[in-house]
Design an enzyme around this catalytic site. Structure first.
Site, PDB file in Angstrom:
ATOM      1  N   ARG A  80       1.202  -0.730   0.214  1.00 34.26           N
ATOM      2  CA  ARG A  80       0.089   0.048   0.364  1.00 34.26           C
ATOM      3  C   ARG A  80       0.994   1.088   0.260  1.00 34.26           C
ATOM      4  NH1 ARG A  80      -2.579   3.017   5.035  1.00 34.26           N
ATOM      5  NH2 ARG A  80      -3.923   4.603   3.187  1.00 34.26           N
ATOM      6  N   HIS A 126      -3.015  11.276   0.139  1.00 34.19           N
ATOM      7  CA  HIS A 126      -2.335  11.010   1.393  1.00 34.19           C
ATOM      8  C   HIS A 126      -1.851  12.446   1.904  1.00 34.19           C
ATOM      9  CE1 HIS A 126      -1.490   7.432   4.828  1.00 34.19           C
ATOM     10  NE2 HIS A 126      -1.196   9.122   4.693  1.00 34.19           N
ATOM     11  N   ASN A 172      -6.738   9.091   2.632  1.00 32.54           N
ATOM     12  CA  ASN A 172      -7.145   8.455   4.462  1.00 32.54           C
ATOM     13  C   ASN A 172      -6.865   9.224   4.723  1.00 32.54           C
ATOM     14  OD1 ASN A 172      -4.751   6.438   5.421  1.00 32.54           O
ATOM     15  ND2 ASN A 172      -4.263   8.653   5.512  1.00 32.54           N
ATOM     16  N   GLU A 173      -8.029   9.023   6.079  1.00 37.72           N
ATOM     17  CA  GLU A 173      -8.063   9.197   6.853  1.00 37.72           C
ATOM     18  C   GLU A 173      -8.829  11.022   7.140  1.00 37.72           C
ATOM     19  OE1 GLU A 173      -4.807   8.972   9.690  1.00 37.72           O
ATOM     20  OE2 GLU A 173      -4.638   6.668   9.925  1.00 37.72           O
ATOM     21  N   ASN A 312      -8.574   1.927   9.108  1.00 38.15           N
ATOM     22  CA  ASN A 312      -7.198   2.674   9.786  1.00 38.15           C
ATOM     23  C   ASN A 312      -6.531   2.320  11.092  1.00 38.15           C
ATOM     24  OD1 ASN A 312      -5.493   2.348   7.580  1.00 38.15           O
ATOM     25  ND2 ASN A 312      -5.230   4.665   8.276  1.00 38.15           N
ATOM     26  N   TYR A 314      -5.530   2.070  16.018  1.00 38.67           N
ATOM     27  CA  TYR A 314      -3.920   1.781  17.141  1.00 38.67           C
ATOM     28  C   TYR A 314      -4.109   1.491  17.205  1.00 38.67           C
ATOM     29  CZ  TYR A 314      -1.246   3.510  12.709  1.00 38.67           C
ATOM     30  OH  TYR A 314      -0.829   4.012  11.360  1.00 38.67           O
ATOM     31  N   GLU A 378      -4.493  -0.167   7.333  1.00 41.64           N
ATOM     32  CA  GLU A 378      -2.563   0.887   8.595  1.00 41.64           C
ATOM     33  C   GLU A 378      -2.958  -0.272   9.605  1.00 41.64           C
ATOM     34  OE1 GLU A 378      -1.833   5.380   9.408  1.00 41.64           O
ATOM     35  OE2 GLU A 378      -2.752   4.892   7.093  1.00 41.64           O
ATOM     36  N   TRP A 428       1.612  -0.508   8.959  1.00 40.66           N
ATOM     37  CA  TRP A 428       2.347   0.586   9.119  1.00 40.66           C
ATOM     38  C   TRP A 428       3.321   0.629   9.723  1.00 40.66           C
ATOM     39  CZ3 TRP A 428       1.393   4.326   5.425  1.00 40.66           C
ATOM     40  CH2 TRP A 428       2.225   5.838   5.977  1.00 40.66           C
TER      41      TRP A 428
HETATM   42  C1  GBH Z   1      -2.095   7.172  10.296  1.00 46.00           C
HETATM   43  O1  GBH Z   1      -2.359   7.766  11.392  1.00 46.00           O
HETATM   44  C2  GBH Z   1      -1.171   8.141   9.249  1.00 46.00           C
HETATM   45  O2  GBH Z   1      -2.298   7.826   8.460  1.00 46.00           O
HETATM   46  C3  GBH Z   1       0.065   8.098   8.828  1.00 46.00           C
HETATM   47  O3  GBH Z   1       0.874   8.895   8.148  1.00 46.00           O
HETATM   48  C4  GBH Z   1       1.318   7.965  10.279  1.00 46.00           C
HETATM   49  O4  GBH Z   1       2.350   8.110   9.831  1.00 46.00           O
HETATM   50  C5  GBH Z   1       0.537   7.043  11.127  1.00 46.00           C
HETATM   51  O5  GBH Z   1      -0.924   6.970  11.295  1.00 46.00           O
HETATM   52  C6  GBH Z   1       1.416   7.154  12.301  1.00 46.00           C
HETATM   53  O6  GBH Z   1       0.875   7.992  13.237  1.00 46.00           O
HETATM   54  O7  GBH Z   1      -3.906  14.016  19.608  1.00 46.00           O
HETATM   55  O8  GBH Z   1      -5.737  15.439  18.382  1.00 46.00           O
HETATM   56  O9  GBH Z   1      -3.841  15.005  17.141  1.00 46.00           O
HETATM   57  C7  GBH Z   1      -2.829   7.776  12.477  1.00 46.00           C
HETATM   58  C8  GBH Z   1      -4.398   7.969  12.557  1.00 46.00           C
HETATM   59  C9  GBH Z   1      -5.221   9.989  14.555  1.00 46.00           C
HETATM   60  C10 GBH Z   1      -3.303   9.180  14.958  1.00 46.00           C
HETATM   61  C11 GBH Z   1      -4.744  10.807  15.186  1.00 46.00           C
HETATM   62  C12 GBH Z   1      -3.069  10.172  15.853  1.00 46.00           C
HETATM   63  C13 GBH Z   1      -3.916  11.879  17.223  1.00 46.00           C
HETATM   64  C14 GBH Z   1      -4.925  12.742  17.643  1.00 46.00           C
HETATM   65  N1  GBH Z   1      -4.067   8.884  14.120  1.00 46.00           N
HETATM   66  N2  GBH Z   1      -4.476  10.437  16.811  1.00 46.00           N
HETATM   67  S1  GBH Z   1      -4.393  14.260  17.987  1.00 46.00           S
END
Ligand code: GBH
Length: 547
Positions: A80, A126, A172-173, A312, A314, A378, A428
C-alpha cells in the site's frame, strides 16, 4: 486471547506493508513535481518536533528499487503506497497540465511491483494537497473547485494506472485532514483559531466544512470510477478512515454514552455518511448549524460510495463524559483506568498504547454496524525511545513484536470466533519515515532507516509478521479441486439480520443496534453459533472424500 494454531487466514487474504508518498519520497523538486502543502509547512520553524522536513525523507523516490527488493525479500502479497498529486498534476487543477514524468515514475514502480508478484494497493490522497490549489482558492475549503479538481486528478490516475491497479483508496483519514489541518492546526495547512499558531483559520467551523467537502470529493471520484472505469478495469475502490476503539471509563451511563459519542465524532462522521447515508445525529446536536448537510442529490452520490470498510486503527481510548474538546465529541480520553493501572504498554506516540482486545472489539463494532468487508489498511506501533538507541538494539523491537502478536491474533479471533469478514491487513509501516509533526523522532517502521546513510535494517517485527503470515496463509490445496457441490462453510453472523442500524438521519442512533444496544467497550463478539461444529463436520467430510 488464546492462540488458535489451526486457524488460517481466508483464501485471497491480502497483506503487505503501507507507506505514504510525502513520508518516504523526498526529491521534492525533482522531475517537475509541484509543491504540496506539506513542503513549506514542514519547513516552518516549530512545525515538526525535530525541525526536520520532508525534503529527503527515506529517499524512496530515488531508492525505489531498493524498496521493491525489500518488499520482495519480505514476501508480501501487496504493497500500500500513495501517489503524490503534485507529481501527476504539478499545479493540481483540472485545467492544469499533467506531468508525463510523474506518470512515468509511478508506471515504473507499479510495473516493478507486478513483475515481482506484488499487488499494488494505491492511495490517491494521503494529505499532500498541491500547494497551488491552496493558494488559488483555499484548497479543501472551496467545495466547487476542490471537488472538481480532485475528481479530475483521480480520473487521470484511473486512466494512467487502472489497467494494472485494481485496489484504490480515495482519501486517507479525512478526520486527520480536517481536524489536524484546520482545527488543531498541527498538520498542513496549519489553520486554526489559535493566533499563536496560525494567522488564519477558524477551528469552530472549518474542520466540519473541510470534512464535508472531502466526503463529496471522494464520492465523486468513486462515481467516475464506477461509471467509466470499473466495467472494464474491474477493480475495487473505497475510502479509508482512522478510528480507534472507545471504551467507557467505567460503567456509569454517562461514560457508556461518552464512548459512543467518541465513536460518532471519530468514525461516524465519515463512516455513517459514506456507508449509511447520514451524519451522526449527535454531531448535529453538538455542532448545530456549524454541521453542514448534503442535498438529497448529494446524499445519493455519497451513500454507498465505498466498496469496503477501509480501517486504519492503532489503539483504544478510555472515554469519560465531559471536557470541551469538540474534535473528540466533548469526550475525555485517557489510558489510565479507575484503578490507576495503564490500559497497555505505552508507545513513543502519546496517543498510542498496546491493547489488542480493543482491535477485536472495533472489528466487531464496524462489521456489525456497516456490514461491509473490512480492509485493515493501517495498524502499527512506535517503540518508545527507539531513536535514542543504537541500530543493533533498535532492530530488536520487542514492544512492536508484542503489539503485532496481539493484533494479528485479535484479527484471527475476530475472523474465526466472531465471523467478521476481514480481507486485508497492512501494518504501518514498511519503513521508519517522516512522521508528520513528529519529524523523524517517532519511528513506526518494521524496517529501521538510518537517516545518515539511508540504509535499511529489518527489525524483529518484520521477521515476526513475515513468519506469521506464512504460517497463517491458506494455500490453495486439494480443497479447491473438490467438486463444487461441496459447500464450503463461511462464518456468518448469527444475529446479522437482527442488527438494525438507523438508516435515516431522523432516527436517533445511540448504540449501533436499537433492539439490543451495542455498548462500546463491552467487547461482545458477534459470535457465530455452531460455526466450529460446522467446520468439524466439513473437515470430516473432506477427509472421507479424500480417502
Ligand atoms: C496514521 O494516522 C497516518 O495515516 C500515517 O500517515 C501515520 O504515519 C501513522 O498513522 C502513524 O501516526 O491527539 O488529537 O492529535 C494515525 C491516526 C489519528 C493517530 C489522530 C493520532 C492523534 C489525535 N492518527 N491521532 S490528536
Amino acid at each position: 486471547m488464546a492462540s488458535l494454531p489451526d486457524h488460517k487466514l481466508p483464501k485471497d487474504f491480502l497483506w503487505g506493508f503501507a507507506t505514504a508518498a510525502f513520508q518516504i519520497e523526498g526529491s521534492t523538486d525533482v522531475d517537475d513535481r509541484g509543491k504540496s502543502i506539506w513542503d513549506d509547512f514542514s519547513r516552518l520553524p516549530g512545525k515538526t518536533a525535530d525541525g526536520r522536513n520532508g525534503d529527503v525523507a527515506t529517499d524512496s523516490y530515488r531508492l525505489w528499487k531498493e524498496d521493491l527488493a525489500l518488499l520482495k525479500q519480505y514476501g508480501v502479497k501487496s504493497y500500500r503506497f500513495s501517489i503524490s498529486w503534485s507529481r501527476i498534476i504539478p499545479l493540481g487543477g483540472r485545467n492544469d497540465p499533467v506531468n508525463p514524468k510523474g506518470i512515468e515514475y509511478y508506471n515504473g514502480f507499479i510495473n516493478g511491483l507486478l513483475e515481482n508478484g506484488i499487488i499494488p494497493f494505491l492511495t490517491l490522497y494521503h494529505w499532500d494537497l498541491p500547494q497551488a490549489l491552496h493558494d488559488r482558492y483555499g484548497g479543501w475549503l472551496n467545495k466547487d473547485e476542490v471537488v472538481k479538481d480532485y475528481t479530475n486528478y483521480a480520473k487521470v490516475c484511473f486512466e494512467a494506472f487502472g489497467d494494472r491497479v485494481k485496489h484504490w483508496l480515495t482519501i486517507n483519514e479525512p478526520w486527520c485532514v480536517a481536524i489536524l489541518g484546520y482545527g488543531r492546526g498541527v498538520f498542513a495547512p496549519g489553520r486554526s483559531s489559535d493566533r499563536q499558531r496560525s494567522p488564519e483559520g477558524n477551528s469552530s467551523t472549518e474542520p466540519w466544512i473541510v470534512g464535508h467537502h472531502i466526503i463529496l470529493a471522494h464520492a465523486h471520484a468513486v462515481k467516475v470510477y464506477r461509471e467509466q472505469f470499473k466495467p472494464t478495469q474491474k477493480g475495487q475502490i473505497g475510502i479509508t478512515l482512522n478510528g480507534d476503539w472507545a471504551m467507557p471509563y467505567d460503567d456509569t451511563p454517562e461514560n457508556i454514552d461518552a464512548a459512543q459519542h467518541a465513536l460518532d465524532f471519530a468514525i461516524g462522521w465519515y463512516a455513517d455518511s459514506v456507508h449509511l447515508g447520514f451524519y451522526p445525529p449527535y454531531m448535529r446536536e453538538v455542532l448545530g448549524d456549524r454541521m453542514p448537510d448534503f442535498t438529497p442529490e448529494e446524499w445519493e452520490i455519497v451513500k454507498g460510495s465505498s466498496d469496503f470498510y477501509g480501517m486504519n486503527t492503532y489503539t483504544t481510548n478510555l472515554c469519560r463524559a465531559g471536557g470541551d474538546d469538540e474534535f473528540q465529541g466533548n469526550v475525555d480520553y485517557t489510558f489510565t483506568r479507575p484503578d490507576e493501572t495503564q490500559l497497555g504498554p505505552q508507545a513513543q506516540s502519546p496517543w498510542l498504547q498496546d491493547y489488542p482486545q480493543g482491535f477485536r472489539a472495533l472489528l466487531n463494532y464496524i462489521y456489525k454496524r456497516y456490514k461491509l468487508p473490512i480492509l485493515v489498511t493501517e495498524n502499527g506501533f512506535s517503540v518508545k525511545g527507539e531513536s535514542d538507541i543504537p541500530i543493533d538494539e533498535a532492530v530488536k523491537d520487542d514492544a512492536r513484536v508484542h503489539y503485532f502478536q496481539g493484533t494479528t491474533e485479535a484479527m484471527l479471533s475476530a475472523i474465526h470466533e466472531d465471523g467478521v469478514d476481514v480481507q486485508a491487513y497492512f501494518p504501518w509501516s514498511l519503513l521508519d519515515n517522516f512522521e508528520w509533526a513528529d519529524g523523524y523522532i517517532t519511528r513506526f517502521g518494521v524496517t529501521y532507516v538510518d537517516y545518515e546513510t539511508q540504509k535499511r535494517y529489518p527489525k524483529d517485527s518484520a521477521k515476526f509478521l513475515i513468519e506469521w503470515f506464512k504460517e497463517h496463509e491458506t494455500i490453495p490445496t486439494a480443497i479447491e479441486q473438490l467438486p463444487t457441490s461441496v459447500d464450503i462453510p463461511r462464518p456468518k453472523l448469527a444475529d446479522r439480520t437482527n442488527v438494525s442500524v438507523a438508516s435515516s438521519a431522523s432516527t436517533t442512533v445511540k448504540g449501533s443496534n436499537s433492539s439490543s444496544p451495542v455498548i462500546p467497550g463491552k467487547e461482545t463478539p458477534v459470535k457465530s453459533r455452531g460455526f466450529k461444529s460446522r467446520v468439524n463436520r466439513y473437515v470430516a467430510a473432506l477427509v472421507a472424500l479424500l480417502k
